[in-house]
Design a protein around this motif. Structure first.
Motif, PDB file in Angstrom:
ATOM      1  N   HIS A 138       0.828  -1.211   0.000  1.00 31.03           N
ATOM      2  CA  HIS A 138       0.000   0.000   0.000  1.00 31.03           C
ATOM      3  C   HIS A 138       0.860   1.258   0.000  1.00 31.03           C
ATOM      4  CE1 HIS A 138      -3.001  -3.026   0.932  1.00 31.03           C
ATOM      5  NE2 HIS A 138      -3.907  -2.145   0.557  1.00 31.03           N
ATOM      6  N   GLU A 162       0.432   4.557  -2.321  1.00 26.69           N
ATOM      7  CA  GLU A 162       0.245   5.888  -1.723  1.00 26.69           C
ATOM      8  C   GLU A 162       1.316   6.858  -2.201  1.00 26.69           C
ATOM      9  OE1 GLU A 162      -1.423   3.737   2.356  1.00 26.69           O
ATOM     10  OE2 GLU A 162       0.517   4.745   2.380  1.00 26.69           O
ATOM     11  N   GLU A 216       0.936  10.284  -4.421  1.00 25.66           N
ATOM     12  CA  GLU A 216       1.432  11.579  -3.928  1.00 25.66           C
ATOM     13  C   GLU A 216       2.243  12.342  -4.980  1.00 25.66           C
ATOM     14  OE1 GLU A 216       3.586  10.627  -0.336  1.00 25.66           O
ATOM     15  OE2 GLU A 216       1.847  11.132   0.921  1.00 25.66           O
ATOM     16  N   ALA A 251      -5.613   3.098  -2.631  1.00 25.71           N
ATOM     17  CA  ALA A 251      -4.397   3.798  -2.199  1.00 25.71           C
ATOM     18  C   ALA A 251      -3.765   4.539  -3.369  1.00 25.71           C
ATOM     19  CB  ALA A 251      -3.415   2.807  -1.582  1.00 25.71           C
ATOM     20  N   THR A 254      -5.994   7.933   1.914  1.00 26.64           N
ATOM     21  CA  THR A 254      -4.918   8.154   2.882  1.00 26.64           C
ATOM     22  C   THR A 254      -5.331   7.569   4.221  1.00 26.64           C
ATOM     23  OG1 THR A 254      -5.869  10.323   3.356  1.00 26.64           O
ATOM     24  CG2 THR A 254      -4.027  10.245   1.801  1.00 26.64           C
TER      25      THR A 254
END
Ligand code: DIR
Ligand code: MN
Ligand code: MN
Ligand code: MN
Length: 301
Positions: A251, A255, A259, A294, A299
């Motif tokens: 994950h 993530e 970002e 994700a 988040t």
């Protein structure tokens, strides 16, 4: 922002029945609603129906199994994914076996020629017609995209649009001898589980991005084979290999790529609900959904 779910109930790149049911389970687990919750407009117009070719009309080429079927399916997936990408939508392709990435990445590169590919997998999937031991094309899509290995006329539509320096792997731990040679000879960057252990996943993702996307300016295609995760996390997959990524490491990758703001396409591949016990199937499908969430912005806080 719009995400387009491309459900690909396809198993022709490998031999274990059930992986063609992966996308159906992921959607039935609520993936479209989950992405809507995250603020995406989600397009899903049903799973893609692929033409079938009877086995008699699709004999092996060398030892490659179902070559014409895999080629035609991937060509149609390429057009669908490329169409969504050109419309400014984020294609989320649900497999199905990983041979499909020949189509998804071709589609991405048709819309975003400068895109880089981050390939998360226990396997390198970079065998050529010369090096493959299994003849399973899900172990080969990357070589076709790079244009290495002998050219097969039936795959002439696959353009070698991916450059070796625009590709990086994370999670490898079951790489064939011929594949190791290909990675070395083409100077392809790969972070195996050894590097994940040594540096930690945060540093590995940073180094992977530094390699393929040093200025953090290029579009990213994330191709995620759920067998990258440890079989205790995602048991329902065709070729599990022990010693894999933890739930959090998998994950974290998604993530961190979200970002960057650069994700243009996502593949969630090799969920096979016919393998493992019912709890294992449920867990694997849930992880397929949570990895997608994700990557699309969910988040922890
Ligand atoms: C092996 C296994 N390297 C092959 N590959 C798999 O068949 O080429 N890829 N399982 O996902
Ligand atoms: Mn569609
Ligand atoms: Mn794979
Ligand atoms: Mn794999």
């Amino acid at each position: 922002k719009t995400a387009a779910i491309v459900g690909c109930p396809f198993m022709g790149g490998q031999g274990k029945p059930g992986v063609d049911k992966g996308p159906i389970h992921l959607v039935e687990a609520g993936l479209t609603d989950q992405l809507t919750e995250l603020g995406w407009k989600v397009k899903f117009d049903g799973h893609h129906q692929f033409e079938s070719i009877d086995a008699a009309s699709d004999p092996p080429i060398g030892i490659l199994k179902n070559p014409r079927l895999v080629s035609r399916v991937c060509e149609s997936v390429s057009k669908v994914v490329g169409g969504h990408a050109k419309a400014g939508e984020l294609p989320v392709t649900l497999g199905g076996d990983h041979s499909l990435a020949m189509g998804t990445i071709s589609g991405t590169l048709s819309a975003h020629p400068d895109a880089c590919v981050i390939w998360i997998d226990a396997h390198a999937d970079i065998n050529t017609p010369e090096t493959t031991d299994s003849g399973n094309i899900h172990g080969m899509p990357v070589s076709f995209l790079l244009g290495i290995g002998s050219k097969i006329p039936e795959f002439a539509w696959v353009k070698p649009l991916l450059k070796a320096e625009r590709l990086v792997y994370i999670g490898l731990r079951d790489v064939d001898a011929g594949e190791k040679r290909i990675l070395r000879e083409n100077k392809i960057k790969a972070f195996s589980m050894h590097e994940v252990d040594k540096y930690g996943i945060g540093k590995v993702v940073e180094m992977a991005l530094d390699h393929v996307n040093p200025k953090r300016a290029l579009p990213i295609h994330l191709s995620f084979d759920v067998d990258a995760l440890d079989p205790t996390v995602t048991p329902s997959t065709g070729t599990p290999v022990r010693g894999g990524l933890t739930f959090r490491e998998g994950h974290y990758i998604c993530e961190a790529i979200y970002e960057t703001g650069l994700l243009v396409a996502l593949d969630i591949m090799e969920v096979n609900p016919s393998l493992a016990d019912p709890e294992g199937v449920k867990a694997t499908v849930a992880v397929g959904c949570s990895l997608a969430r994700a990557a699309l912005g969910e988040t922890l806080l």
